[in-house]
Write a protein that holds these residues in place. Structure first.
Motif, PDB file in Angstrom:
ATOM      1  N   TRP A  34      42.418  37.292  39.934  1.00  0.00           N
ATOM      2  CA  TRP A  34      43.666  36.618  40.281  1.00  0.00           C
ATOM      3  C   TRP A  34      44.256  37.118  41.597  1.00  0.00           C
ATOM      4  O   TRP A  34      44.985  36.385  42.273  1.00  0.00           O
ATOM      5  CB  TRP A  34      44.677  36.797  39.149  1.00  0.00           C
ATOM      6  N   LYS A  42      39.712  30.051  36.848  1.00  0.00           N
ATOM      7  CA  LYS A  42      40.159  31.424  36.701  1.00  0.00           C
ATOM      8  C   LYS A  42      40.767  31.654  35.325  1.00  0.00           C
ATOM      9  O   LYS A  42      40.560  32.707  34.713  1.00  0.00           O
ATOM     10  CB  LYS A  42      41.195  31.766  37.781  1.00  0.00           C
ATOM     11  N   SER A  43      41.508  30.668  34.831  1.00  0.00           N
ATOM     12  CA  SER A  43      42.160  30.808  33.525  1.00  0.00           C
ATOM     13  C   SER A  43      41.128  30.922  32.410  1.00  0.00           C
ATOM     14  O   SER A  43      41.207  31.809  31.551  1.00  0.00           O
ATOM     15  CB  SER A  43      43.079  29.613  33.264  1.00  0.00           C
ATOM     16  N   SER A  67      39.282  34.207  32.616  1.00  0.00           N
ATOM     17  CA  SER A  67      40.127  35.325  32.179  1.00  0.00           C
ATOM     18  C   SER A  67      40.234  35.383  30.665  1.00  0.00           C
ATOM     19  O   SER A  67      40.174  36.465  30.067  1.00  0.00           O
ATOM     20  CB  SER A  67      41.522  35.199  32.797  1.00  0.00           C
TER      21      SER A  67
END
Length: 529
Positions: free
Chosen positions: A139, A308-309, A312
C-alpha cells in the motif's frame, strides 16, 4: 484405555502425570497440522524453490519431500508407540543405546531437538513479521523497511504466542480445532480465487508442470531440484510434536502415531493444489523473484487478482493461519524443555521442570523459550543472512534428532531393544529405519551446500557454521556441567534394572533413590513382560 491406566503406565516409566490429558486425537492432529503448516510453509519458501527448480521443481519437490518425511516419521511413530513419554527423542536414544553411551546419546539428542524447535519457532515468527510488513509495502511503496522494524514485529508475535499459550492454556484444544478449520477454509478460498482470477491470464501448463530450469548457477538441473526438495522439507517440519505432547492425550501408545503421521498426508493433500494455483497465477517470473517487498507470495497474489485489497486480504488470512504455527511451536517447545528438565538434562533444570499450578503448563519453560527466541531475533539486526542460516539449521537439528534413535535401533538390532507396541512397522521396520537414516544424512549434507554460484559473502550458506557452532556449545556444557551428573531418564528399579553406575551416581538423589535388581539390564525387558 482409561485415564488411570495411562497414568499407571507413565508411573511405570518413572514419572507422575503433571499435565492434564485435555487433548483429543482430533485436537492434537489439528495442533500438529497447525505446527507443520505445510501449505503455509510451501508459500513462505516459494521464491527459493522457483529460483532453484522453476515451477515444476516447486510442485514436484512437494510429494518427494512428503514421501521422505513420511518414511522418517513412520520410524518416529513406532518409537512414540513403544515409549510414549514427552521427552521423545532424548528418551528413546537413552533406552535404545548401550549402557556405555546411553547418557551421552540422550543428552545430545535432547539438545538437537530443543535447538531445532527454537530455531523453527524463530523462522515461523520471522516470516509472519515479513508478511505484515509486505502488506504495508504493497500500500505504501515508498516505505523503506528496516531490520529493526521487522524485529519489533517479530518480538510482538513471539510474546503474543507465549501469552496465548499461558492465559489460554485450557482453551488450546479449542484454539487448534478452530485454526484447523480456518486454515482449510482459507486454503480453499485462496486456491479457488487464484484459479478463477487468473483463468484468462495464466502461466502455460508446460512451464507449470514440466519446466525445471534453475537460476542458481549450478550446471545440473537435477542437483538444483534436490536443493528444491531440501527446501520443501521445511514445509513438513515438526511432525514429532505429537510425541512431545503424548502425556496430554489418552492411550498415547496407540494415538501418538496417528498424530505424527496424519498431518503429513493432510499437508500433501493441501499444499500441492495450493502450489499449483500459485504457479498457474504467475505471469511475470522476474517480478516474483525480485519483488521489492522481498516476499514472492504477495507478488503472486497481486499478479493473479490485480487488486491490492484482494491481495492484502488473502495475505492477512494467510498470516493468521501461520500464527497458529507459532502458537503450536510455543506449546511444543515448552513441553520438550519441561520433559528433559525432569531428568536434570538442562542447566537449572529444577526451574524449567516446574508446572504452574494456575495455568497447568510448564510456564517457566515457556518463558525461557520465548526469551531465547527473542534473542535469536537480535541476530537479524546484524545480518539477515546469518539469521537465515540460524533458522535453516532447524531442518538439520530436528531431522537428525528423529533419525539418531533409528540409527541406534539399526545398530543394536530392532528385535533386541524394541519393546512390544501397538504400532509396529513389522518386517518393513529395518527398511524404513535405513531409508530414514540415509535420507537425513543426505539432507544434512545438501542443506549445507551453497544454493547459488558463484559464492559470495551475501549468498554463502552458513548453516554448517551455525550447526557446528551450536553443537560445540552443547558439548562444552556437557563437559563442564553435566558429564558424570546427567544420568538420563529415570526408571523405578522394581520395573527395570540399569547398571549400577547409572543408578548410584553422585547425583542420584536428584532423580529419587533407585536400587539395582537382578532383572535384565536391557531397558526393553520391562516392556516385553
Amino acid at each position: 484405555m482409561h485415564q488411570f491406566e495411562d497414568d499407571r503406565e507413565l508411573e511405570a516409566r518413572g514419572y507422575k502425570r503433571e499435565m492434564p490429558r485435555q487433548f483429543s486425537v482430533f485436537s492434537l492432529v489439528a495442533l500438529s497440522f497447525s505446527l507443520t503448516c505445510t501449505w503455509s510453509g510451501t508459500g513462505s519458501s516459494m521464491g527459493i524453490s522457483i529460483k532453484e527448480a522453476s515451477a515444476a521443481g516447486t510442485l514436484w519437490s512437494i510429494p518427494v519431500a512428503a514421501l521422505m518425511t513420511f518414511i522418517l516419521s513412520a520410524g518416529v511413530a513406532e518409537l512414540a508407540s513403544a515409549y510414549p513419554v514427552a521427552g521423545a527423542q532424548y528418551y528413546w536414544a537413552f533406552f535404545l543405546a548401550s549402557d556405555n553411551y546411553r547418557a551421552f546419546a540422550s543428552y545430545m539428542n535432547g539438545w538437537l531437538s530443543i535447538l531445532g524447535w527454537w530455531l523453527a519457532s524463530a523462522a515461523a515468527c520471522n516470516f509472519i513479521a515479513s508478511l505484515i510488513l509486505s502488506i504495508a509495502y504493497l500500500w505504501y511503496p515508498e516505505y523503506q523497511s528496516q531490520n529493526w522494524h521487522e524485529w519489533l514485529v517479530y518480538l510482538g508475535i513471539v510474546w503474543l504466542a507465549v501469552a496465548l499459550n499461558t492465559f489460554g492454556s485450557q482453551l488450546l484444544p479449542l484454539f487448534n480445532r478452530f485454526n484447523f478449520i480456518l486454515a482449510f477454509s482459507t486454503l480453499t478460498a485462496t486456491t479457488i480465487t487464484l484459479f478463477v482470477c487468473s483463468r484468462n491470464n495464466h502461466a502455460p501448463a508446460e512451464w507449470t508442470f514440466a519446466d525445471t530450469t534453475n537460476e542458481t548457477g549450478w550446471p545440473s538441473n537435477g542437483f538444483a531440484f534436490m536443493l528444491a526438495v531440501s527446501n520443501a522439507v521445511y514445509a513438513f517440519l515438526g511432525t514429532d510434536c505429537g510425541a512431545h505432547l503424548c502425556e496430554e492425550i489418552r492411550n498415547p501408545a496407540q494415538n501418538a502415531p496417528k498424530i505424527i503421521l496424519y498431518p503429513i498426508l493432510i499437508g500433501l493433500i493441501t499444499a500441492f493444489p495450493f502450489a499449483c494455483a500459485c504457479m498457474n497465477a504467475i505471469t511475470d517470473v522476474d517480478a516474483v523473484l525480485n519483488t521489492p517487498s522481498g516476499l514472492p507470495l504477495i507478488e503472486i497474489y497481486y499478479q493473479s487478482t490485480q487488486s491490492k485489497s484482494a491481495s492484502s486480504v488473502l495475505l492477512a488470512t494467510f498470516a493468521i493461519c501461520f500464527f497458529g504455527c507459532s502458537v503450536a511451536n510455543g506449546t511444543t517447545c515448552s513441553r520438550t524443555l519441561w520433559a528433559v528438565s525432569r531428568d536434570n538434562m538442562l542447566p537449572f533444570s529444577k526451574i524449567w521442570s516446574k508446572i504452574d499450578p494456575t495455568f497447568q503448563i510448564p510456564l517457566n519453560a515457556l518463558l525461557l523459550s520465548g526469551t531465547v527466541i527473542s534473542l535469536y531475533g537480535l541476530i537479524f539486526l546484524g545480518s539477515s543472512t546469518a539469521f537465515s542460516a540460524m533458522v535453516g539449521a532447524a531442518v538439520i537439528f530436528l531431522q537428525t534428532s528423529c533419525a539418531l534413535p533409528q540409527a541406534i535401533l539399526l545398530w543394536r538390532g530392532r528385535d533386541n531393544v524394541l519393546p512390544e507396541r501397538p504400532f509396529s512397522l513389522g518386517r518393513f521396520g529395518p527398511v524404513v529405519n535405513f531409508l530414514a537414516v540415509a535420507w537425513v544424512i543426505f539432507l544434512d549434507v545438501i542443506s549445507c551446500i551453497p544454493t547459488e554460484l558463484p559464492v559470495t559473502k551475501e549468498n554463502m550458506n552458513y548453516i554448517s557454521v551455525v550447526s557446528i557452532g551450536l553443537t560445540s556449545i552443547v558439548l562444552l556444557i556437557y563437559v563442564f556441567s553435566k558429564k558424570g551428573k546427567y544420568l538420563g531418564p529415570r526408571m523405578p528399579s522394581e520395573e527395570i534394572g540399569l547398571d549400577g553406575d547409572a543408578i548410584a551416581g553422585k547425583e542420584g538423589q536428584e532423580f529419587g533413590e533407585y536400587e539395582t535388581t537382578d532383572c535384565d539390564k536391557d531397558p526393553a525387558s520391562f516392556n516385553k513382560e
